[in-house]
Design an enzyme around this catalytic site. Structure first.
Site, PDB file in Angstrom:
ATOM      1  N   ASP A  20       2.850   0.421  -5.192  1.00 12.80           N
ATOM      2  CA  ASP A  20       2.404   0.454  -3.797  1.00 12.80           C
ATOM      3  C   ASP A  20       2.133  -0.976  -3.333  1.00 12.80           C
ATOM      4  O   ASP A  20       1.352  -1.698  -3.948  1.00 12.80           O
ATOM      5  CB  ASP A  20       1.132   1.301  -3.675  1.00 12.80           C
ATOM      6  CG  ASP A  20       0.824   1.724  -2.246  1.00 12.80           C
ATOM      7  OD1 ASP A  20       1.068   0.924  -1.324  1.00 12.80           O
ATOM      8  OD2 ASP A  20       0.314   2.845  -2.059  1.00 12.80           O
ATOM      9  N   HIS A  64       4.523   3.234  -1.912  1.00 12.17           N
ATOM     10  CA  HIS A  64       3.453   4.005  -1.283  1.00 12.17           C
ATOM     11  C   HIS A  64       3.789   5.487  -1.219  1.00 12.17           C
ATOM     12  O   HIS A  64       2.899   6.332  -1.149  1.00 12.17           O
ATOM     13  CB  HIS A  64       3.199   3.461   0.130  1.00 12.17           C
ATOM     14  CG  HIS A  64       2.055   4.134   0.830  1.00 12.17           C
ATOM     15  ND1 HIS A  64       0.778   4.150   0.329  1.00 12.17           N
ATOM     16  CD2 HIS A  64       1.999   4.827   2.007  1.00 12.17           C
ATOM     17  CE1 HIS A  64      -0.021   4.808   1.148  1.00 12.17           C
ATOM     18  NE2 HIS A  64       0.696   5.233   2.167  1.00 12.17           N
ATOM     19  N   SER A  90      -3.068   8.293   1.366  1.00  8.70           N
ATOM     20  CA  SER A  90      -3.103   7.148   2.262  1.00  8.70           C
ATOM     21  C   SER A  90      -4.396   7.149   3.092  1.00  8.70           C
ATOM     22  O   SER A  90      -5.480   7.064   2.537  1.00  8.70           O
ATOM     23  CB  SER A  90      -1.842   7.156   3.143  1.00  8.70           C
ATOM     24  OG  SER A  90      -1.633   5.923   3.750  1.00  8.70           O
TER      25      SER A  90
END
Length: 338
Positions: free
Chosen positions: A284, A313, A129
């Protein structure tokens, strides 16, 4: 007791042309640096996360094995351990904390790696991320130092759609009257809970919810139990100003927005010489594989490897899908062996 160390940075002038005076970079290391200093890995933290929340990929028998590698986990500015709104002295405390970029973070992490440890070459930089955003920065800014990168579920530049998603998160948090424009004396819990609810619709995919994996795989008793126990549980312990600082860092993530590349995004991508596996999750909702495909097309030594998962995600992320973590670990192992 703390399980991390502090690297004193002194006064740091940020890209925002403001100064973090007496800035501190919190970090933790795993394993030992060898005599040649050629077994180091940098593994930056993610949005709201702290070093111990990176540990799901570190362990004996895993790719990031501390018996073999020296793994450095630097904490981002704003995460509550490194210099942040919640611990900075006046005048740059709370709502006055200056905007910090991923570039600012990585430049200071570089100082830690080189000045503290005398490391000149990195075997790998990897991250999830926002950790992926920092990974791209390492590759672009220090191409002769970084041998390999594996950013997963992240991008080299915040997309417009991603920016809009984060506007919703920010609006929910700051709408709480208790927030008091960032000068709260007690946590704005209503805003933190609202933020968690907004985030819940984005962190996992539609298929994740359709298949009821919150119940069947994660063990929650109901959807509401999941929204409270998992999502509100993530954000309620965090400081609101810290979250907003890192949110701004995320929204303004761009490896080309600096004096090295002057906004030329393809040029910044082309500068990444490291052997790279770029690993988005197929589902995602805010880091879609299409964004990474554009990046890989402009990187000279990169391969796109999409994680085929309905975990959104969180495919390969902390505390979620063991199968996806296994896929990610195998890719890290392959990359390190190459």
């Amino acid at each position: 007791m703390t399980d991390y160390e502090i690297f004193e940075l002194g006064d740091v002038v940020l890209q925002s042309k403001k100064t973090l005076r007496g800035a501190k970079l919190a970090y933790k290391t795993y394993g030992a640096l060898n005599a040649k200093k050629d077994n180091a890995i940098v593994y930056p933290t993610w949005y709201s996360g702290q070093h111990y929340e990176n540990e799901w990929l570190i362990g004996e028998g895993m790719a990031l094995d501390p018996r073999k590698y020296f793994v450095i986990v630097p904490n981002m500015f704003g995460n509550g351990l490194s210099t942040s709104p919640s611990n900075a002295p006046e005048p740059y405390n709370q709502a006055r904390f200056p905007n910090v970029t991923a570039y600012d973070n990585v430049r200071q992490q570089y100082r830690l790696v080189t000045e503290k440890f005398g490391i000149e070459s990195l075997e790998l930089v990897t991250g999830w991320s926002m950790g992926a955003l920092q990974t791209y920065h390492w590759g672009a800014l220090y191409p002769d130092m970084v041998k390999r990168i594996l950013p997963f579920a992240g991008s080299a530049k915040c997309s417009r759609h991603n920016f809009v998603f984060l506007e919703g998160v920010k609006a929910a948090l700051t709408a709480d009257a208790a927030f008091q424009d960032g000068w709260y004396r007690s946590p704005p819990t209503k805003g933190l809970r609202a933020m968690a609810r907004v985030y819940a619709g984005w962190g996992f995919s539609q298929a994740f919810y359709r298949e009821e994996l919150d119940i069947k795989a994660m063990g929650y008793a109901s959807l509401e139990d999941f929204l409270v126990g998992f999502w509100e549980g993530i954000f309620l312990p965090r400081d609101a100003n810290n979250l907003l600082t890192m949110l701004w860092t995320w929204q303004n993530g761009d490896i080309s927005n600096n004096e090295v590349f002057n906004g030329d995004f393809p040029k910044a991508l082309a500068a990444i010489k490291s052997k790279a596996f770029i690993m988005p999750s197929k589902t995602d909702l805010y880091f879609p594989p299409e964004d990474n495909a554009f990046e890989v097309a402009h990187m000279p030594n990169a391969e796109l490897r999409v994680i085929d998962s309905i975990w959104g995600h969180f495919a390969g992320g902390p505390g979620t899908s063991p199968a996806d973590v296994k896929t990610l670990d195998a890719a890290l192992r392959e990359l390190l062996a190459s």
